[in-house]
Design an enzyme around this catalytic site. Sequence first.
Site, short mmCIF file in Angstrom:
data_model
loop_
_atom_site.label_atom_id
_atom_site.label_comp_id
_atom_site.label_asym_id
_atom_site.label_seq_id
_atom_site.Cartn_x
_atom_site.Cartn_y
_atom_site.Cartn_z
N GLU A 27 -5.89 5.88 1.65
CA GLU A 27 -6.11 6.55 2.45
C GLU A 27 -4.55 7.12 2.89
O GLU A 27 -3.57 6.30 3.19
CB GLU A 27 -6.12 5.57 3.94
CG GLU A 27 -6.51 6.16 5.12
CD GLU A 27 -5.40 5.93 6.02
OE1 GLU A 27 -5.25 6.68 7.00
OE2 GLU A 27 -5.01 4.97 6.17
N ASP A 46 -4.96 1.03 2.63
CA ASP A 46 -4.68 1.46 3.98
C ASP A 46 -3.20 2.07 4.09
O ASP A 46 -2.01 1.23 3.53
CB ASP A 46 -4.87 0.57 4.83
CG ASP A 46 -4.47 0.90 6.47
OD1 ASP A 46 -5.21 1.79 6.91
OD2 ASP A 46 -3.58 0.40 7.10
#
Length: 634
Positions: free
Chosen positions: A363, A310
């Site tokens: 990401e 993330d």
Amino acid sequence: MHDKFGNLTGTDLEGFHSGGDTEAWRRLGSHVVTVHDDARGDLSGTRFAVWAPNAQRVQVIGDFNWWQGDDMEFVPGSGVWGLWKEGVGAGARYKYKIQHRDGSWQEKADPFAFSTEVPPANASVVFEREHAWAPSEESWLAHRAQADPYHSQMSIYELHVGSWRKGLDYRQLAQELPAYLTWMGYTHVELMPIMAHPLEASWGYQVTGYYAVDPRHGSPDDLRVLIEALHAAGIGVILDWVPGHFPKDDWALGRFDGTALFEHADPRQGEQLDWGTYVFNFGRNEVKSFLISNALFWVSEFHIDALRVDAVASMLYLDYSRPPGGWVPNKYGGRENLEAIDLLRYINRHLYRRQPGVMMIAEESTSFPKVSAPVDVGGLGFGFKWNMGWMNDSLEYIKLDPIYRQYHHNEMTFAMVYAYSENYILPISHDEVVHGKGSMVNKIPQDDWRKFATLRSFYSFMWAFPGKQLLFMGQEFGQRSEWNEAVGLEWWVDSLQWHKGLRDMMREINHVQARTPALYELDSEPEGFRWINDNDWMANTFSWLRFDRQGGMVACVANFSPEPYPEYGLRVPRAGRWREILNTDEQRWDGSGEAANGTRIAQPVDGEEGAELVISIPPMAGVWLRFEPEATDS
């Protein structure tokens, strides 16, 4: 006498302090171990070990000593405090009580705890694994080690454990989720972070227990049961991982021994302004050991097949979301976080070497180069990268009234300019259906017929576009409300008109893709794609070809106009039969069913290459046709 540190020595901790311990969870935290006493023989108890080098004094407190505290001591030659406590076993609750240099005391949860109390309680819990993996897991891991994800279908269902079907625990999910995913044709499920976190509304992205499973839904062994069930159904498991930042809860990692231990001391480097969190000190050796061990922990101890990392952009840039003057340049005067870059390369390289077949997914929302290129050619070493540019552009396009889409045609084609710069996953994630953004179906203007027809066409565009696909739960059946983790999905609508049709079509898309290699085999290679017409802006229509390695071809068309085109010409490479394998306007999916193509014959064009294929395109619909060579064709 017995070993007061439970068989832990300073030599054991050298790797942790040098940044080279990739399995630090085996040494730190709480472990039920047996020690030998010369007078009494073998004794059972729990070893506690915690890194707090700047503490003046450390105690372990728990329900086994009435929360009064047993003093710990430095393990010789290390900055780790240790203690073996006789009679303490699995299920015991505990914390560390740490005295700072100024004499003040603070209670802290164990950074390496395998289990925690259910929030809002925050004590750590001694855990001993009992689950034994089924023999089928060996077959799964062997299969994974030989897999080629780049040339295989990857249709990912992103899921928030707490709200897919509200109230289900890990074992109940093991009974329901694999069957649903298999029926729908998904190949992977991506779990939003299931590490321990205090605030349910953070969805797991503000982690306080990096080695602990979210206890709201069960134990670590219960999670293993779920993963085992998914693997038995042929579903790969992707887990979101959050190494970029952590929350400031005073009982967790922040200022752990009274100093900035896991985080940078300088707030210009150690705090993330957007999220009100601390940033890890990526250059500190013990933090390196903590994070690389954590990545390996989930892959090795829980058989996770991929980690989706993330907020990578927040790690890569020192000035990420910071005002001018509010950040510290690197040693060359630049904005790149060299320590974070080195750490990501280290983690990616190590996991790919240690765990055959594992995938690392970034990401990453910027144009940082070579995110998914190998480390030895200057890349970050990830296997895949989320295509955030494609996601933003395509969602802006479908939000428009059809009459205005012609002026934004390039928003749907621009992704092909950079499509092969990375190995991409096309994501429609939870972030796109929360915080006022609305659900997928409610992004689209006008009445229900147009909303759902456009969404069916969009999904056909997405599933035929180069890249792997990811869709967040609930969007497969057109949930109207934006996602709310507190109430769960609106499953009661998936049997209603429009909703059921959309879900059934999504099931068909996955299954058609699975049996059509041209739709996935060359996702990351230019040979797998060719535009037929990327410039028919007046018709709001896009057409392209997909190819596989054996010469198979599929012609794909997406119409985002409310107008039908009963005789639409496509220039294709081969004359002969082209059979329709998908039409999103079928009646069984609540379409009109008035423009089925069946098998069409592409006719040669005199003096020109290729052939002319004339098809019928319904309004706001996607159509796929597969070339079917005659048996005598070479």
